[in-house]
Design a protein around this motif. Sequence first.
Motif, PDB file in Angstrom:
ATOM      1  N   HIS A  73      66.423  -1.208  31.490  1.00 29.97           N
ATOM      2  CA  HIS A  73      65.790  -0.729  30.263  1.00 29.97           C
ATOM      3  C   HIS A  73      66.300  -1.493  29.049  1.00 29.97           C
ATOM      4  CE1 HIS A  73      63.854   2.333  32.557  1.00 29.97           C
ATOM      5  NE2 HIS A  73      64.944   3.036  32.778  1.00 29.97           N
ATOM      6  N   GLN A  76      64.454  -4.731  28.832  1.00 28.82           N
ATOM      7  CA  GLN A  76      63.096  -4.581  28.301  1.00 28.82           C
ATOM      8  C   GLN A  76      63.126  -4.345  26.794  1.00 28.82           C
ATOM      9  OE1 GLN A  76      60.396  -5.090  30.138  1.00 28.82           O
ATOM     10  NE2 GLN A  76      61.539  -5.350  32.044  1.00 28.82           N
ATOM     11  N   TYR A  77      64.120  -3.608  26.338  1.00 30.03           N
ATOM     12  CA  TYR A  77      64.284  -3.363  24.899  1.00 30.03           C
ATOM     13  C   TYR A  77      64.607  -4.656  24.166  1.00 30.03           C
ATOM     14  CZ  TYR A  77      66.222  -1.234  20.623  1.00 30.03           C
ATOM     15  OH  TYR A  77      66.486  -0.880  19.319  1.00 30.03           O
ATOM     16  N   ASN A  81      59.807  -4.998  24.770  1.00 30.58           N
ATOM     17  CA  ASN A  81      58.824  -4.309  25.614  1.00 30.58           C
ATOM     18  C   ASN A  81      59.045  -2.803  25.674  1.00 30.58           C
ATOM     19  OD1 ASN A  81      57.785  -6.832  26.270  1.00 30.58           O
ATOM     20  ND2 ASN A  81      59.125  -7.048  28.049  1.00 30.58           N
ATOM     21  N   LEU A  82      60.035  -2.307  24.944  1.00 36.62           N
ATOM     22  CA  LEU A  82      60.383  -0.894  25.013  1.00 36.62           C
ATOM     23  C   LEU A  82      60.802  -0.449  23.612  1.00 36.62           C
ATOM     24  CD1 LEU A  82      60.566   1.218  27.309  1.00 36.62           C
ATOM     25  CD2 LEU A  82      62.999   0.691  27.490  1.00 36.62           C
ATOM     26  N   SER A  83      60.353   0.725  23.220  1.00 38.09           N
ATOM     27  CA  SER A  83      60.643   1.202  21.870  1.00 38.09           C
ATOM     28  C   SER A  83      62.041   1.812  21.774  1.00 38.09           C
ATOM     29  CB  SER A  83      59.612   2.255  21.455  1.00 38.09           C
ATOM     30  OG  SER A  83      59.788   3.446  22.215  1.00 38.09           O
ATOM     31  N   LYS A  86      62.078   5.447  22.967  1.00 36.01           N
ATOM     32  CA  LYS A  86      62.243   5.643  24.406  1.00 36.01           C
ATOM     33  C   LYS A  86      63.709   5.484  24.805  1.00 36.01           C
ATOM     34  CE  LYS A  86      57.924   6.159  25.910  1.00 36.01           C
ATOM     35  NZ  LYS A  86      57.475   7.333  26.692  1.00 36.01           N
ATOM     36  N   MET A  87      64.371   4.498  24.244  1.00 35.88           N
ATOM     37  CA  MET A  87      65.782   4.260  24.554  1.00 35.88           C
ATOM     38  C   MET A  87      66.652   5.421  24.084  1.00 35.88           C
ATOM     39  SD  MET A  87      66.326   1.210  26.032  1.00 35.88           S
ATOM     40  CE  MET A  87      67.865   0.460  25.473  1.00 35.88           C
ATOM     41  N   VAL A  96      63.020   6.978  28.735  1.00 34.38           N
ATOM     42  CA  VAL A  96      63.126   6.125  29.918  1.00 34.38           C
ATOM     43  C   VAL A  96      63.803   6.904  31.043  1.00 34.38           C
ATOM     44  CG1 VAL A  96      63.085   3.936  28.690  1.00 34.38           C
ATOM     45  CG2 VAL A  96      65.264   5.096  29.017  1.00 34.38           C
ATOM     46  N   ASP A 105      57.957   5.294  33.919  1.00 33.82           N
ATOM     47  CA  ASP A 105      58.437   4.400  32.867  1.00 33.82           C
ATOM     48  C   ASP A 105      57.281   3.594  32.293  1.00 33.82           C
ATOM     49  OD1 ASP A 105      61.267   4.762  32.525  1.00 33.82           O
ATOM     50  OD2 ASP A 105      61.555   3.919  34.523  1.00 33.82           O
ATOM     51  N   ASP A 107      57.945   0.558  30.879  1.00 32.78           N
ATOM     52  CA  ASP A 107      58.260  -0.861  31.043  1.00 32.78           C
ATOM     53  C   ASP A 107      57.861  -1.343  32.431  1.00 32.78           C
ATOM     54  OD1 ASP A 107      61.856  -0.157  30.769  1.00 32.78           O
ATOM     55  OD2 ASP A 107      60.306   0.774  31.979  1.00 32.78           O
TER      56      ASP A 107
END
Length: 792
Positions: A73, A76-77, A81-83, A86-87, A96, A105, A107
């Motif tokens: 994750h 991806q962050y 690719n990930l907000s 979400k994290m 996530v 997920d 991602d």
Amino acid sequence: MSHLKTIEQRLLWLSHWMIHHANHLRVKEDAIKVGGHQASSASMVSIMTALYFSALRPEDRVAVKPHASPVFHAMQYLMGNLSREKMENFRGYGGVQSYPSRTKDVDDVDFSTGSVGLGVAMTSFASIIQDFVKSKNWGADAPTGRMVALVGDAELDEGNIYEALQEGWKNDLRNTWWIIDYNRQSLDGIVHEDLFERIEKIFDAFGWELVKIKYGEQQRAAFAEPGGDKLREWIDACPNQEYAALTFMSGSLWRKRLMDDLGDQGDVSALIERRSDEELSSLMENLGGNCVNTMAQTFRRVTHDRTTCFLAYTIKGWGTPLAGHKDNHGGLMNKTQFVSWQKLMGVAEGDEWNPMAGVADKAGLQEFLSQVAFFAAGPRRYQDKKIPVPQITLGVTGDMSTQSAFGKILDDLSKGTSALADRIVTASPDVTGTTNLGPWVNRRKLFARTVKSDAFVEHHIPSTAKWEFAPEGQHIELGIAEMNLMLLLGAAGLSHSLWGKRLIPIGTVYDPFVARGLDALNYACYQDARFILVGTPSGITLAPEGGAHQSIGTPLIGLAQDGLAAFEPAFADELEVIMEWSFDYLQRDGEGNPDERTWLRDETGGSVYLRLSTNPIEQPGQRRDDAFRQGAIDGGYWLRKPGPNCDLVIAYQGAIAPEAIKAAGIAGEAHRDIGVLAVTSADRLNAGWSAAQRMRLRGNTSACSHIETLLSDLPAHAKIITVIDGHPATLSWIGSVLGHQTIPLGVEHFGQTGRIRDLYRHFGIDAESIVQKIDMFNVSYPRAIAAKRVFA
């Protein structure tokens, strides 16, 4: 290479900060630890950095070690690719996931992982399916990549991994990498000493190339110094537990132990003395799997397509205060530890979520990230068009079993030229012939990457099985390992998404042994793989085979398993309708709006489980009316509709139909307007009922499920007897729908050898026993209720 080191440190920080934030800083409503496996993530950081940012191509697919999900994750962050939202909500509702999930997920997860070992084995079967697709004229343009598994060393205790190794060897497996995070620690302690020696022998036996990555750049440089050979010998001889303990205790203890063992030996003593405590710790903890440059170089050197196992030595908790401690699996840095570690990592307070925090050359790193091959193509989820489903009509008369009807349906498809038939891939764990796949296989051949002839055919020896192996073959023959079947179905059922080429996978297995592969079946459904699982033969109807081959609880599995629509037809024409619908259902991917007729979300599609029988029963003749066809799909229909004065209904599912029908005939002498309810899917009836109840609670008072509609005209005083060659709980809930008194009949104990008639009588599910149970409504129920009232 400098950028790889920067990325490694960024992923180490972001993954651990995400876990720390979830456990110590995010608002909590209870005292339950959120968790997140900081130590297990840390040991994988260097490996994953080298793999994703140096070695992988967009066509490669990866099953990430479950406990390394925070690193995935974080990656991806870092790539945008990930907000952050979400994290921040890691392991929270809508955040996530704890372990990588294709369906939960947002991602780009290739294979869901979580139940350890299954993701590892899944890569093998995905590679086999990739070759299957590429061998067909309609799949020649599909991408070809490596199937990669990131493996925790404790996962090697899972037996399904070794079943998969053997199956891969038999099927000429290639394009598969397994990368073992050999940190020598499991959840409860230290992994058994010298495990790698066993690993090496096992992989060698199955034809894998083993690449051992034990030493990092610092260690290799130290070994080249005078006295370095003695240091290397000491490292090689040091027990896992001792190495872990010294790692946790760090610099000064490393020095004391090394000087105690190697001091006063000239060169090696000088080698140790030249380094500060911090430098000595860095040297001793610089194992190959924790050296990003070493891992990148190692991956780059492997250019062939042979199966390869990388044994990467790592330290669990590497780079953190948790490193090496035997209890660190579920451990978390406390707030004090984390403050100190944050300073060590060079991340300013308030800058924790900044992907580029502490990076000196931000522009250079951004440029490097923009050119990383694996991420350059964007999301790697493909689609394929829906395949038209031909009409299925057998026109059966006389006696026939549902298993025979299934075989005949596939045989008819094999003779045709439909696009659907070309996309079918069948598989079975050494029960191809006894589950009626033989005619299909004889016409459509077995799959192999190279042609293999059948010696029996060459020598003109009569045989019903013409086992011809060829690239154009459409059947994959497996050994007796049901987990492998479920994993293969899972891989084939994702073909449209992984390679953009849709397959229609069909797997057959003896129904009692569905439970053997249940973990892998659940895993396949969790990924939203699309396939048809045929459990046959089933129940005590398989009387001569004895208790070990007589399934009892599998209807309950069908009832409970998410992502799997379970059917148990009694007649061939029911199976025709259900299979025709199933071929379309596998291909659906709609928005999930419920069908107001049943309140089932059929537009989303899913997989299908058919519980079939070897018992030939008299067929009712072809029924073409819409009510029958729709009822068979929705889960039930009136075989004999109850009249206005009905006081008794007999509801049945599956091959027990003749006994239920006969019982209704006998009972008709004493009861008027008896109804006979043919249940083809307790699963779909129950799911629709539950869904309709939820809709009513949300304000839609008109919501009415199919089973409610079927029972709506029954008088309140009518009684219901349910009967199945399986666990009675499968149908026992029907009485709760509208409050009718119900007696559920079925099988609750292991069977035994005997004739079908004997076993039906023994378990009280033959026609005469069913009729006898009717009297229980007039005797047992009132007495029990009266006794309860008196007691109260």
